[in-house]
Design a protein around this motif. Structure first.
Motif, PDB file in Angstrom:
ATOM      1  N   TYR A  13     109.770  83.391  -1.053  1.00 41.20           N
ATOM      2  CA  TYR A  13     108.621  84.289  -1.926  1.00 41.20           C
ATOM      3  C   TYR A  13     107.042  82.774  -2.595  1.00 41.20           C
ATOM      4  N   LYS A  14     106.324  83.719  -2.513  1.00 41.40           N
ATOM      5  CA  LYS A  14     105.210  83.352  -4.010  1.00 41.40           C
ATOM      6  C   LYS A  14     104.335  84.274  -4.450  1.00 41.40           C
ATOM      7  N   THR A  15     104.826  84.415  -5.355  1.00 43.21           N
ATOM      8  CA  THR A  15     103.867  85.400  -6.729  1.00 43.21           C
ATOM      9  C   THR A  15     102.779  84.942  -6.400  1.00 43.21           C
ATOM     10  N   ASN A  16     102.441  86.310  -6.019  1.00 49.67           N
ATOM     11  CA  ASN A  16     100.510  86.723  -6.213  1.00 49.67           C
ATOM     12  C   ASN A  16     100.597  86.245  -7.362  1.00 49.67           C
ATOM     13  N   GLY A  17      99.078  86.100  -6.899  1.00 52.71           N
ATOM     14  CA  GLY A  17      98.196  86.001  -8.574  1.00 52.71           C
ATOM     15  C   GLY A  17      98.591  85.266  -9.981  1.00 52.71           C
ATOM     16  N   ALA A  18      99.946  83.960  -9.416  1.00 55.45           N
ATOM     17  CA  ALA A  18     100.482  83.217 -10.181  1.00 55.45           C
ATOM     18  C   ALA A  18      99.504  82.438 -10.463  1.00 55.45           C
ATOM     19  N   LYS A  19      99.789  82.020 -11.418  1.00 57.32           N
ATOM     20  CA  LYS A  19      98.781  80.762 -11.905  1.00 57.32           C
ATOM     21  C   LYS A  19      99.422  79.426 -11.484  1.00 57.32           C
ATOM     22  N   ILE A  20     100.427  79.489 -11.148  1.00 51.26           N
ATOM     23  CA  ILE A  20     101.361  78.475 -10.147  1.00 51.26           C
ATOM     24  C   ILE A  20     101.586  78.987  -9.033  1.00 51.26           C
ATOM     25  N   LYS A  21     100.792  78.434  -7.907  1.00 55.46           N
ATOM     26  CA  LYS A  21     100.886  78.535  -6.681  1.00 55.46           C
ATOM     27  C   LYS A  21     101.645  78.344  -6.068  1.00 55.46           C
ATOM     28  N   ASN A  22     103.216  77.854  -6.321  1.00 54.62           N
ATOM     29  CA  ASN A  22     103.963  76.445  -5.741  1.00 54.62           C
ATOM     30  C   ASN A  22     105.140  78.131  -5.545  1.00 54.62           C
TER      31      ASN A  22
END
Length: 160
Positions: A107-116
């Protein structure tokens, strides 16, 4: 050309490895931070994925030896790039509920500064259509997806 997917017996080896080491660490490998992608790579290697030697920062290489690993072996985003884009050893599933033991969920965390990619887990069993996941970061064994579903993330289910 896409690599063939693992056989059911090899996928069982992937799941069994993750079950064996979910609550501890294989001393043959160095721990890497949260270690989630490292244990997934170890499990995939145990299930038959072949290592690809080369420059450790290349997204087309995948290897792990004790203290030396490629970025794709131990980093969630780099693993994604290797498995899906470079080697084509994984393909995206339409639904998390399509996962079977031996497949990978990220998964990718939504709203995270890092889009990885943020996290990597191994599907270790399935009960009544619900995949159960094992992973490092929190040394977790057979956690049902339904307990993770409320997270504010984008799911990436991979057929291995």
């Amino acid at each position: 050309m896409a690599a063939s997917k693992l056989s059911s017996s090899n996928k069982t080896k992937v799941a069994n490895y993750a079950i064996k080491w979910a609550k501890s660490y294989n001393p043959a490998y160095k721990r890497h931070g949260y270690d989630c992608t490292n244990i997934a790579s170890q499990a995939l290697y145990a299930g038959g994925w072949k290592k690809i030697e080369g420059y450790y920062k290349s997204n087309s290489k995948w290897f792990g030896y004790g203290v030396m690993t490629s970025w794709t072996w131990s980093g969630a985003e780099n693993f994604y790039r290797f498995a899906r884009n470079e080697s084509k050893r994984a393909s995206r599933l339409a639904s998390v509920y399509s996962l079977v033991p031996g497949d990978i969920l990220q998964y990718k965390t939504n709203g995270a500064k890092i889009k990885n990619m943020t996290h990597t887990m191994v599907t270790t069993k399935k009960i009544n259509g619900v995949p159960y996941l094992s992973y490092h970061s929190n040394a977790t064994l057979n956690k049902p997806f339904t307990q993770l579903k409320p997270l504010n993330v984008t799911w990436y289910a991979h057929r291995i």
